[in-house]
Design an enzyme around this catalytic site. Structure first.
Site, short mmCIF file in Angstrom:
data_model
loop_
_atom_site.label_atom_id
_atom_site.label_comp_id
_atom_site.label_asym_id
_atom_site.label_seq_id
_atom_site.Cartn_x
_atom_site.Cartn_y
_atom_site.Cartn_z
CD GLU A 46 0.99 8.82 7.23
OE1 GLU A 46 0.77 9.89 6.62
OE2 GLU A 46 1.89 8.69 8.08
N PRO A 103 6.42 -1.65 1.70
CG PRO A 103 8.31 -0.30 1.77
CD PRO A 103 6.86 -0.29 1.38
CG ASN A 104 10.59 -4.31 4.60
OD1 ASN A 104 11.20 -5.21 4.03
ND2 ASN A 104 11.01 -3.06 4.60
CB SER A 151 5.09 1.16 15.37
OG SER A 151 5.54 1.85 14.21
CB ALA A 166 10.61 2.50 5.06
CE1 TYR A 215 6.47 -1.65 12.47
CE2 TYR A 215 8.32 -3.15 12.26
CZ TYR A 215 7.80 -1.88 12.16
OH TYR A 215 8.59 -0.84 11.75
CG ASN A 270 1.63 0.47 7.16
OD1 ASN A 270 2.56 1.26 6.95
ND2 ASN A 270 1.63 -0.38 8.19
C1 DQA Z 1 5.31 1.34 9.82
C2 DQA Z 1 6.26 2.39 10.42
C3 DQA Z 1 7.38 2.72 9.45
O1 DQA Z 1 8.27 3.67 10.05
C4 DQA Z 1 8.17 1.48 9.12
O2 DQA Z 1 9.16 1.78 8.17
C5 DQA Z 1 7.31 0.37 8.65
C6 DQA Z 1 6.05 0.11 9.35
C7 DQA Z 1 4.24 0.88 10.84
O3 DQA Z 1 3.28 0.26 10.41
O4 DQA Z 1 4.39 1.09 12.04
O5 DQA Z 1 7.67 -0.40 7.76
O6 DQA Z 1 4.62 1.94 8.72
#
Ligand code: DQA
Length: 146
Positions: free
Chosen positions: A99, A11-12, A103, A78, A24, A75
Site C-alpha cells: 500500500e 482514482p484521481n 502523502s 481515496a 502530492y 496506491n
Molecule cells: C493518497 C492519499 C489518499 O487519502 C487520497 O485520497 C489520495 C492519494 C496519497 O497518495 O497520498 O487520492 O493515496
C-alpha cells in the site's frame, strides 16, 4: 524465472502533476512510472502499470494480476479509506501488495487515518512524495528476492 510487478493506481492519480501539488508534488504519474520501470529493469523485472478511477476496474486488475504478476505496488487513492471490495480482492489474489501513498495520510484529515487495506498488505509506505513508490518497489523487490 523473470519477475513481473504491477503498479496499480486508483482514482484521481491520473491528475498527478496538477492535482494539489502542495500535497502530492509536481511529478506526473507518467514520470513516476518511467522511473519505476527503469529501476525494475535494472533488476530484470518487468513492470506493468494500470490507473483507473473505477473501483471495479481496480478489483479486476488485481484478479488479472494473479495470472502474471509476482507482486503489486498499489496506491488505492481515496478507496484506501472506504473499500471492502478492494480489501477482499487483495486477500483473494494472494499476491504481496504494498500500500503506497504520496502523502502521510496520518498527518491529514481524520478520515484518512483509517485504511481498509493495510491489514491485508505486505507493507505500507507513505509520506515521501514520489519517492514512496520507489521505496515500495524496493521493498517488494527485496521481498521477492529479485
Ligand atoms: C493518497 C492519499 C489518499 O487519502 C487520497 O485520497 C489520495 C492519494 C496519497 O497518495 O497520498 O487520492 O493515496
Amino acid at each position: 524465472m523473470a519477475r513481473s510487478i504491477l503498479v496499480l493506481n486508483g482514482p484521481n492519480l491520473n491528475l498527478l502533476g496538477t492535482r494539489e501539488p502542495d500535497v502530492y508534488g509536481a511529478t506526473t504519474l507518467a514520470e513516476i512510472i518511467a522511473g519505476l520501470r527503469t529501476r525494475a529493469s535494472e533488476h530484470g523485472v518487468e513492470l506493468r502499470d494500470i490507473q483507473s478511477n473505477h473501483e471495479g476496474e481496480l478489483v479486476d486488475a488485481l484478479h488479472d494480476a494473479r495470472d502474471w504478476a509476482d507482486g503489486v505496488v498499489f496506491n488505492p487513492g481515496a478507496y484506501t479509506h472506504t473499500s471492502v471490495a478492494l480489501r477482499d480482492a487483495i486477500s483473494a489474489c494472494g499476491l504481496p501488495v504494498v500500500e503506497t501513498h504520496l502523502s502521510n495520510v496520518h498527518a491529514r484529515e481524520e478520515f484518512r487515518h483509517t485504511s481498509m487495506l493495510s491489514a491485508v498488505c505486505l507493507g505500507v509506505v507513505g509520506g515521501f512524495g514520489r519517492h514512496s513508490y520507489s521505496l515500495a518497489l524496493d521493498g517488494l523487490l527485496d521481498h521477492l528476492g529479485a
